[in-house]
Design an enzyme around this catalytic site. Structure first.
Site, PDB file in Angstrom:
ATOM      1  CB  CYS A 150     -30.900  11.117  10.036  1.00  0.00           C
ATOM      2  SG  CYS A 150     -29.146  11.481  10.268  1.00  0.00           S
ATOM      3  CB  CYS A 179     -28.338   9.332   8.172  1.00  0.00           C
ATOM      4  SG  CYS A 179     -28.088   9.681   9.913  1.00  0.00           S
ATOM      5  CG  ASP A 180     -31.148   8.367   5.453  1.00  0.00           C
ATOM      6  OD1 ASP A 180     -30.238   7.517   5.526  1.00  0.00           O
ATOM      7  OD2 ASP A 180     -32.130   8.378   6.220  1.00  0.00           O
TER       8      ASP A 180
END
Length: 305
Positions: free
Chosen positions: A131, A134-135
């Site tokens: 992701c 996300c990261d």
């Protein structure tokens, strides 16, 4: 008899349990593996409003504790099907028991398709991610790779190019499957490099990712790229096979349910990544959980009058 039976104990499922329990309903969450879903693999969650930083496992534990403190019940079992009985009762069938419910919320999520190469599982959360949104911020100023050739991979590369000093886009074919409208802007970016006709053979690193071993499919030669992060975007697999005769799915296996989370089966709702949708994030999972639970409560009230 449960008012709301929730299949799946990820973010969407547990949010649905919180909203259902707060509405005074008897709620059951059935989870096959472990509560929390994919977010438990994230070492840090820093994109959830109101929470500056928290580990994924802590986030999931807090959700579960909140749901259970409100009265939600839990079972660790594998769901094998749902059948309808008289008066609109939905019976959730598992390998061990049956659970009659007035409504059902399917919140089974997805699994990310993995490459299946050495180092991938060992370094997940230590440089390997599924992701980018996300990261990606954790890799600011670093060199990373995106593996994949579809729209998701191209969008991930565009997103990461805003943070990272270098983004390699690795694809096993000569041309990308994704839209040309996404390819052209990437070609113009100085910090993005396409590595085509290449497949990942190994993700290297001791404690953290430090390199990729690649194979050139045309030259049949192996070579290495030094990177600190690898974002794998080769597809998602919905966990909906068991429901294909119960609710309508799209060609990829996602449940057809709009923003109201209503499926083709009365009394059955879908929440989170398992339904057909554009954005799959923690925030949209919690939103779906709330919407589905309130829709289930409304359905119960309508059936009682």
């Amino acid at each position: 008899m449960y008012d709301i039976g929730i299949i799946g104990g990820g973010t969407a499922g547990m949010t649905a349990a919180i909203y259902g329990a707060r509405a005074g309903k008897r709620v059951l969450i059935i989870e096959a593996m472990n509560y929390g879903g994919q977010i438990t693999a994230s070492p840090k969650v820093e994109n959830y409003p109101g929470i500056a930083s928290m580990s994924g496992s802590e986030f999931a534990t807090n959700l579960l504790d909140q749901a259970m403190n409100l009265g939600a019940e839990t079972e660790l079992e594998q769901v094998t099907g749902i059948r309808s009985e008289e008066e609109g009762i939905q019976v959730i069938e598992t390998t061990g028991k049956e659970y009659p419910c007035r409504t059902v919320i399917i919140a089974t999520g997805v699994t990310h398709r993995h490459l299946g190469v050495p180092g991938e599982e060992r370094l997940t959360g230590a440089g390997v991610s599924y992701c980018a949104t996300c990261d990606g911020a954790f890799f600011k100023g670093k060199e990373v790779a995106v593996v994949g050739g579809g729209n998701t991979a191209l969008q991930d590369a565009a997103f990461l190019s805003n943070y990272c000093s270098k983004v390699y886009v690795i694809h096993r074919r000569e041309a990308f499957r994704g839209e040309q409208g996404l390819v052209k802007p990437l070609e113009a970016k100085a910090n993005v490099e396409f590595v085509l006709n290449a497949v990942v053979k190994e993700i290297r690193g001791d404690q953290m990712v430090d390199a990729l071993l690649l194979s050139d499919r045309k030259k049949e030669q192996e070579f290495e790229r030094k990177v600190e992060g690898v974002f794998i975007a080769v597809g998602q697999i919905p966990q909906n096979e068991v429901f294909q005769d119960i609710v309508k799915l799209d060609e990829a296996g996602f449940i057809l349910a709009a923003e109201d989370c209503v499926t083709s089966r009365p009394g059955v709702f879908a929440a989170g990544d398992c339904r057909k949708k554009e954005v799959r994030q923690l925030t949209t999972a919690t939103a779906d959980g709330a919407v589905a639970a309130l829709a289930a409560c409304r359905y119960i009230e309508e059936q009682c009058h």
